[in-house]
Design a protein around this motif. Sequence first.
Motif, PDB file in Angstrom:
ATOM      1  N   LEU A   1       0.841  -1.194   0.000  1.00  0.00           N
ATOM      2  CA  LEU A   1       0.000   0.000   0.000  1.00  0.00           C
ATOM      3  C   LEU A   1       0.878   1.247   0.000  1.00  0.00           C
ATOM      4  O   LEU A   1       2.004   1.244   0.487  1.00  0.00           O
ATOM      5  CB  LEU A   1      -0.919   0.033   1.235  1.00  0.00           C
TER       6      LEU A   1
ATOM      7  N   LEU B   1      -4.510   7.746   9.852  1.00  0.00           N
ATOM      8  CA  LEU B   1      -4.109   6.469   9.249  1.00  0.00           C
ATOM      9  C   LEU B   1      -5.234   5.947   8.358  1.00  0.00           C
ATOM     10  O   LEU B   1      -5.014   5.521   7.221  1.00  0.00           O
ATOM     11  CB  LEU B   1      -3.777   5.448  10.350  1.00  0.00           C
ATOM     12  N   ALA B   2      -6.470   6.034   8.870  1.00  0.00           N
ATOM     13  CA  ALA B   2      -7.621   5.570   8.091  1.00  0.00           C
ATOM     14  C   ALA B   2      -7.765   6.408   6.816  1.00  0.00           C
ATOM     15  O   ALA B   2      -8.082   5.878   5.746  1.00  0.00           O
ATOM     16  CB  ALA B   2      -8.891   5.647   8.935  1.00  0.00           C
ATOM     17  N   ASP B   3      -7.508   7.712   6.939  1.00  0.00           N
ATOM     18  CA  ASP B   3      -7.580   8.581   5.751  1.00  0.00           C
ATOM     19  C   ASP B   3      -6.609   8.105   4.671  1.00  0.00           C
ATOM     20  O   ASP B   3      -6.943   8.038   3.496  1.00  0.00           O
ATOM     21  CB  ASP B   3      -7.228  10.032   6.112  1.00  0.00           C
TER      22      ASP B   3
ATOM     23  N   ILE C   1      -5.321   5.102   4.326  1.00  0.00           N
ATOM     24  CA  ILE C   1      -5.741   3.802   3.790  1.00  0.00           C
ATOM     25  C   ILE C   1      -6.865   4.023   2.769  1.00  0.00           C
ATOM     26  O   ILE C   1      -6.866   3.425   1.690  1.00  0.00           O
ATOM     27  CB  ILE C   1      -6.226   2.864   4.926  1.00  0.00           C
ATOM     28  N   ALA C   2      -7.763   4.938   3.110  1.00  0.00           N
ATOM     29  CA  ALA C   2      -8.909   5.203   2.224  1.00  0.00           C
ATOM     30  C   ALA C   2      -8.446   5.683   0.849  1.00  0.00           C
ATOM     31  O   ALA C   2      -9.044   5.339  -0.173  1.00  0.00           O
ATOM     32  CB  ALA C   2      -9.834   6.214   2.873  1.00  0.00           C
TER      33      ALA C   2
ATOM     34  N   LYS D   1      -7.630   2.589  -0.996  1.00  0.00           N
ATOM     35  CA  LYS D   1      -8.702   1.629  -1.241  1.00  0.00           C
ATOM     36  C   LYS D   1      -9.894   2.264  -1.928  1.00  0.00           C
ATOM     37  O   LYS D   1     -10.946   1.649  -2.069  1.00  0.00           O
ATOM     38  CB  LYS D   1      -9.174   1.013   0.095  1.00  0.00           C
TER      39      LYS D   1
ATOM     40  N   LEU E   1      -9.464   1.420  14.480  1.00  0.00           N
ATOM     41  CA  LEU E   1      -9.196   1.612  13.060  1.00  0.00           C
ATOM     42  C   LEU E   1     -10.401   1.164  12.230  1.00  0.00           C
ATOM     43  O   LEU E   1     -10.768   1.810  11.251  1.00  0.00           O
ATOM     44  CB  LEU E   1      -7.924   0.848  12.669  1.00  0.00           C
TER      45      LEU E   1
ATOM     46  N   GLU F   1     -12.893   3.898  12.189  1.00  0.00           N
ATOM     47  CA  GLU F   1     -12.502   5.004  11.315  1.00  0.00           C
ATOM     48  C   GLU F   1     -12.660   4.623   9.846  1.00  0.00           C
ATOM     49  O   GLU F   1     -13.065   5.430   9.021  1.00  0.00           O
ATOM     50  CB  GLU F   1     -11.053   5.435  11.600  1.00  0.00           C
ATOM     51  N   LEU F   2     -12.306   3.378   9.529  1.00  0.00           N
ATOM     52  CA  LEU F   2     -12.423   2.918   8.141  1.00  0.00           C
ATOM     53  C   LEU F   2     -13.888   2.876   7.716  1.00  0.00           C
ATOM     54  O   LEU F   2     -14.219   3.161   6.558  1.00  0.00           O
ATOM     55  CB  LEU F   2     -11.769   1.542   7.972  1.00  0.00           C
TER      56      LEU F   2
ATOM     57  N   HIS G   1     -15.132   5.789   6.073  1.00  0.00           N
ATOM     58  CA  HIS G   1     -14.764   5.883   4.648  1.00  0.00           C
ATOM     59  C   HIS G   1     -15.472   4.799   3.829  1.00  0.00           C
ATOM     60  O   HIS G   1     -15.080   4.514   2.705  1.00  0.00           O
ATOM     61  CB  HIS G   1     -13.253   5.717   4.481  1.00  0.00           C
TER      62      HIS G   1
ATOM     63  N   ILE H   1     -15.214   1.673   4.187  1.00  0.00           N
ATOM     64  CA  ILE H   1     -14.373   0.493   3.954  1.00  0.00           C
ATOM     65  C   ILE H   1     -14.786  -0.560   4.981  1.00  0.00           C
ATOM     66  O   ILE H   1     -14.704  -0.338   6.193  1.00  0.00           O
ATOM     67  CB  ILE H   1     -12.872   0.836   4.088  1.00  0.00           C
TER      68      ILE H   1
ATOM     69  N   LEU I   1      -6.737  -5.634   4.155  1.00  0.00           N
ATOM     70  CA  LEU I   1      -6.520  -4.348   3.480  1.00  0.00           C
ATOM     71  C   LEU I   1      -5.558  -4.464   2.313  1.00  0.00           C
ATOM     72  O   LEU I   1      -5.580  -3.653   1.401  1.00  0.00           O
ATOM     73  CB  LEU I   1      -5.989  -3.313   4.479  1.00  0.00           C
ATOM     74  N   CYS I   2      -4.702  -5.490   2.328  1.00  0.00           N
ATOM     75  CA  CYS I   2      -3.671  -5.584   1.293  1.00  0.00           C
ATOM     76  C   CYS I   2      -3.985  -6.649   0.248  1.00  0.00           C
ATOM     77  O   CYS I   2      -3.100  -7.067  -0.484  1.00  0.00           O
ATOM     78  CB  CYS I   2      -2.311  -5.848   1.926  1.00  0.00           C
TER      79      CYS I   2
END
Lengths: 287, 273
Positions: A261, A274-276, A278-279, A282, B247, B250-251, B254, B256, B271-272
């Motif tokens: 990533l 961190l979530a931002d 990752i978003a 993804k 986490l 938070e995801l 978004h 996710i 996630l990966c």
Amino acid sequence: MPIKFENVSYTYLPNTVFKTEALKDVNCEIKEGSFTAIIGHTGSGKSTLVQHINALLLPTSGTVFVEDYKIFPNSKLKQIKKLRSKVGLVFQFPEYQLFEETCYKDIAFGPKNFGKTSEEIDVLVKDAAKLVGIDEELLSRSPFELSGGQRRRVAIAGILAMKPSVLILDEPTAGLDPRGAREMMDLFSRLNKQGITVILVTHDMDYVLRYSELVIVMSEGMLKAYDTPLNIFKNTKLCKELNLELPTVFSFANKLIEKGLDIDLGKVKDVKTLADEIALNKGGKQS
Amino acid sequence: MSEMIIEIKDLFFSYEENDEVLKNISLCIKRGSYTAILGHNGSGKSTLAKLIIGLLPSQSGEIIVDGLILNEENLREIRSKIGVVFQNPDNQFIGATVRDDIAFGLENRCVPQIKMDDIINEYAKKVGMEDYLDKEPTLLSGGQKQRVAIAGVLAMTPKIVILDEATSMLDPKGKKEIIELTRKMRELYPELTVISITHDVEEALGADEIIVLNQGEIYYQGNSNDIFLQEEKLIAIDLDIPFVYKLRNELAKHEIEVSNCNSEEMLVNELCQ
């Protein structure tokens, strides 16, 4: 009150077989009003370093400057005694040092020793208790009747009652529950914003990332790095070499990066950022 | 043999009159399970442990350990079934060396000297302290001292091990060592019941069952996934939720979706992909 270390070395038990060089030629300057973290493994010299700031230890060679005070190998206690009221040092598990009959007397111990009048002491004690969140009615109780977390607060109030302009904290949150720890750290952060220089000795890298402006990394008595938390934790080579723990968000982000990533560590400060990041990878919804 | 190794019914306790530290506690702990008792400082969790091992007398209610009702007559027998590791590594290290410290309980049980050496070596090895047998406690880290305490406890072959805030005074490295050792201990002894009393939610993450105490009462009892999904409920009582769940929340903002991941490793893999 700026603090400056100039070629400071310290040897425990010199001229004996137990001789240990705990500090080797340390040079650095800690700015007035800053929030500095000191990290490094057990035995790296962190505690030895901070004990020089209020002259609990005198350097074996070199000089420590704290405001107008000059601390050198032959300093006389008389010349530096006043410094001790300006630099408050909170040891690890300070609640074990409580000894008075009442919390009030314990908090008053410092100001009393520095010659304050009883009226002055009364104001200082009550202000300090209020700062750490100890109810006035608890002040007449014995510290040994209080819970561990409350005892810790009383011990810290005893230091704050001296109105220090530098506050040195050695693992102040160890053993506290999450809320107790958060309240404690928020208190130090608030005091820092009021102008107090805060120096935090800790193993907790999450706090280092969240609260400190600069980080001193100690290893084997030497100052290995002095930089912002971000630059320190981004420096994979340094962290590996010194076997440093990383803040939770960083160590997680690194695992994601290893697996491909694209995360900008410079933007990662907490779980939300961190979530931002990752978003962005993804294709998640952007806020 | 009951499926439950500990059964507590209607337990009350107060140190001072009219100030109940535990109120109407009823709970069961399954044989061979890993149970975490979570609560903030002062929630009553350590008091509960002291009652279970009979260090404090209960004022009303019943405690049954491995089929025996806790009372004066059974106390010795019940204690022989339970090993406790306390919070402060320095307060429970009583031997002059690691070897002496592990030997302490065995000596009290009059285990013959010849056998004792083998037992000490065996358990020192299990906790990874075999190279330190002749070391003094001052030369050990907090994590190492706690490992020695665990060896001493395991050497007594208990049915229940209670870790009472055993990691809360350790640095992150020591904490990891003990959490890792707890996991290993469960693999080695699947029959062993492990009760971890803690305010560290990361430590509770791997538990089969979580009991949350708040102001002396049971606030929640259930599996870890269900409880950690309720962030507000935990924060309301001064606790927190583990990093993975934070986490996840938070995801979710978004959009996710990673709701089946309850460990860091699972989350990284998801996630990966």
